[in-house]
Design an enzyme around this catalytic site. Structure first.
Site, PDB file in Angstrom:
ATOM      1  N   HIS A  64       0.884  -1.105   0.110  1.00 27.69           N
ATOM      2  CA  HIS A  64      -0.046   0.050  -0.055  1.00 27.69           C
ATOM      3  C   HIS A  64       1.055   1.224   0.121  1.00 27.69           C
ATOM      4  O   HIS A  64       2.108   1.210   0.582  1.00 27.69           O
ATOM      5  CB  HIS A  64      -1.001   0.058   1.367  1.00 27.69           C
ATOM      6  CG  HIS A  64      -1.785  -1.247   1.109  1.00 27.69           C
ATOM      7  ND1 HIS A  64      -2.666  -1.338   2.348  1.00 27.69           N
ATOM      8  CD2 HIS A  64      -2.115  -2.049   0.441  1.00 27.69           C
ATOM      9  CE1 HIS A  64      -3.397  -2.167   2.212  1.00 27.69           C
ATOM     10  NE2 HIS A  64      -3.382  -2.776   1.038  1.00 27.69           N
ATOM     11  N   ASP A  66       0.897   3.993   1.903  1.00 27.03           N
ATOM     12  CA  ASP A  66       1.437   4.266   3.082  1.00 27.03           C
ATOM     13  C   ASP A  66       2.676   3.528   3.525  1.00 27.03           C
ATOM     14  O   ASP A  66       3.185   3.960   4.743  1.00 27.03           O
ATOM     15  CB  ASP A  66       0.351   4.530   3.899  1.00 27.03           C
ATOM     16  CG  ASP A  66      -0.579   3.369   4.335  1.00 27.03           C
ATOM     17  OD1 ASP A  66      -0.676   2.722   3.200  1.00 27.03           O
ATOM     18  OD2 ASP A  66      -1.010   3.307   5.170  1.00 27.03           O
ATOM     19  N   HIS A  67       2.839   2.398   2.965  1.00 26.84           N
ATOM     20  CA  HIS A  67       3.720   1.375   3.434  1.00 26.84           C
ATOM     21  C   HIS A  67       5.042   1.373   2.558  1.00 26.84           C
ATOM     22  O   HIS A  67       6.018   0.883   3.186  1.00 26.84           O
ATOM     23  CB  HIS A  67       3.236   0.069   3.617  1.00 26.84           C
ATOM     24  CG  HIS A  67       2.049  -0.003   4.535  1.00 26.84           C
ATOM     25  ND1 HIS A  67       2.405  -0.552   6.209  1.00 26.84           N
ATOM     26  CD2 HIS A  67       0.973   0.198   4.808  1.00 26.84           C
ATOM     27  CE1 HIS A  67       1.250  -0.529   6.728  1.00 26.84           C
ATOM     28  NE2 HIS A  67       0.579   0.070   5.950  1.00 26.84           N
TER      29      HIS A  67
END
Length: 95
Positions: A64, A66-67
């Site tokens: 994702h 945000d990772h």
């Protein structure tokens, strides 16, 4: 081992919290592992005593943004400071 929180926010960073990123430091020595590297994690590392020279591996828990959106910057910085291969592990799941 010691866990250092570099970011704990969800998909969007705030003024006080960066997106996902954690440094797992070995109890002895300077070696550390990066768990997730959301956008801005590279800057968060600069606010610590961690060095890219002692970074042993990068672990991505999910693909994702945000990772993992900070991964290109982290790899570029690590390549600038360190002339060796860096292990990177990504677990993918499309279910």
């Amino acid at each position: 081992m010691n866990l250092l929180f570099l970011g704990t926010s969800a998909g969007v960073p705030t003024k006080q919290r960066n997106v996902s990123g954690f440094a797992l430091r070995e109890s002895k020595g300077q070696d550390w592992y990066l768990i997730d590297c959301g956008e801005g994690t590279q800057h968060q590392v600069l606010h610590t005593k961690l060095t890219f020279h002692s970074l042993k591996a990068i672990l991505i828990t999910r693909v994702h943004g945000d990772h993992c959106y900070g991964l290109p910057g982290i790899l570029a910085s690590a390549a600038t400071y360190v002339h060796r291969n860096l292990d990177c592990a990504v677990k993918t799941s499309f279910s």
